[in-house]
Design a protein around this motif. Structure first.
Motif, mmCIF file in Angstrom:
data_model
loop_
_atom_site.group_PDB
_atom_site.id
_atom_site.type_symbol
_atom_site.label_atom_id
_atom_site.label_comp_id
_atom_site.label_asym_id
_atom_site.label_seq_id
_atom_site.Cartn_x
_atom_site.Cartn_y
_atom_site.Cartn_z
ATOM 1 N N HIS A 26 0.827 -1.214 0.000
ATOM 2 C CA HIS A 26 0.000 0.000 0.000
ATOM 3 C C HIS A 26 0.857 1.258 0.000
ATOM 4 N N ASN A 27 1.883 1.222 -0.850
ATOM 5 C CA ASN A 27 2.816 2.330 -0.963
ATOM 6 C C ASN A 27 2.865 2.743 -2.428
ATOM 7 N N GLU A 28 2.605 3.995 -2.697
ATOM 8 C CA GLU A 28 2.639 4.495 -4.075
ATOM 9 C C GLU A 28 3.904 5.321 -4.271
ATOM 10 N N PRO A 29 4.959 4.708 -4.830
ATOM 11 C CA PRO A 29 6.203 5.451 -5.006
ATOM 12 C C PRO A 29 6.078 6.456 -6.150
ATOM 13 N N SER A 30 6.907 7.465 -6.105
ATOM 14 C CA SER A 30 6.943 8.439 -7.194
ATOM 15 C C SER A 30 7.571 7.790 -8.423
ATOM 16 N N ALA A 31 7.356 8.412 -9.570
ATOM 17 C CA ALA A 31 7.968 7.918 -10.811
ATOM 18 C C ALA A 31 9.492 7.944 -10.693
ATOM 19 N N GLU A 32 10.004 8.862 -9.906
ATOM 20 C CA GLU A 32 11.441 8.964 -9.682
ATOM 21 C C GLU A 32 11.954 7.837 -8.782
ATOM 22 N N ASP A 33 11.159 7.463 -7.778
ATOM 23 C CA ASP A 33 11.593 6.445 -6.819
ATOM 24 C C ASP A 33 11.472 5.021 -7.349
ATOM 25 N N LEU A 34 10.513 4.761 -8.226
ATOM 26 C CA LEU A 34 10.275 3.387 -8.685
ATOM 27 C C LEU A 34 11.520 2.742 -9.294
ATOM 28 N N PRO A 35 12.263 3.419 -10.183
ATOM 29 C CA PRO A 35 13.494 2.785 -10.695
ATOM 30 C C PRO A 35 14.532 2.523 -9.601
ATOM 31 N N LEU A 36 14.572 3.386 -8.590
ATOM 32 C CA LEU A 36 15.512 3.174 -7.483
ATOM 33 C C LEU A 36 15.121 1.933 -6.692
#
Length: 186
Positions: A26-36
């Motif tokens: 239930h965590n929605e990462p940012s588009a920036e964080d997802l690749p990390l």
């Protein structure tokens, strides 16, 4: 219902693995964080490794994932995994997003001799078609092939849909487990 093809994830699936693990948590990462986050999923020595995931495919598109692993060295792997997340946030100059978790002293979700179903996620447009059940059954069969008849998971007491699915698959309540500030049923 169209049948899905279920196969082990590859390193090329790490971005999808990261997305689904975040959905399950239930965590929605940012588009920036997802690749990390995906870069952590590319590793072999973490809880959320692509190597622990089975992915369901429909018409060449991923629809969901079930991630599970033996609990034999869970505590050490959990510490390693969350240290990597801590480093990721630190490198970005963000406050520790896990600062409310005492990982060293937190109750382990699983342990030796158990096969732990960690994350189950189906993309919203594919839900309520039986794909979660198929992914779970495939992962449970995989655990049995690895020699782990004792399979466990955590479920939120406030999630009756998940409880019903897990009960239908043969899971029964063992105990409460305190994790990340919340009580779950093991």
């Amino acid at each position: 219902m169209k049948m899905i093809e279920i196969r082990p994830a590859t390193i090329a699936d790490s971005l999808f693995v990261a997305r689904c693990v975040c959905m399950a948590l239930h965590n929605e990462p940012s588009a920036e964080d997802l690749p990390l986050i995906a870069s952590i999923c590319e590793r072999d020595d973490v809880l959320y490794s692509y190597r622990h995931a089975l992915i369901g495919w429909l018409d060449g598109e991923p629809v969901g994932l079930c991630l599970a692993y033996p609990g034999d060295d869970y505590h050490a792997v959990r510490l390693r995994t969350f240290a990597l997340f801590e480093q990721l946030w630190s490198d970005k100059g963000e406050a520790d997003k896990n600062d409310d978790m005492d990982l060293e002293n937190a109750e382990d979700e699983t342990g030796p001799g158990e096969y732990y179903i960690d994350s189950l996620a189906v993309l919203p447009q594919y839900r309520r078609r039986g794909y979660a059940r198929l992914l779970m059954q495939a992962q449970m069969a995989h655990g049995l092939r690895l020699g782990y008849p004792h399979q466990t998971l955590l479920v939120d007491p406030d999630n009756p849909d998940a409880q019903q699915l897990y009960q239908q698959l043969g899971f029964t309540y063992e105990s409460d487990c305190y994790d990340s500030g919340h009580i779950y049923w093991k």
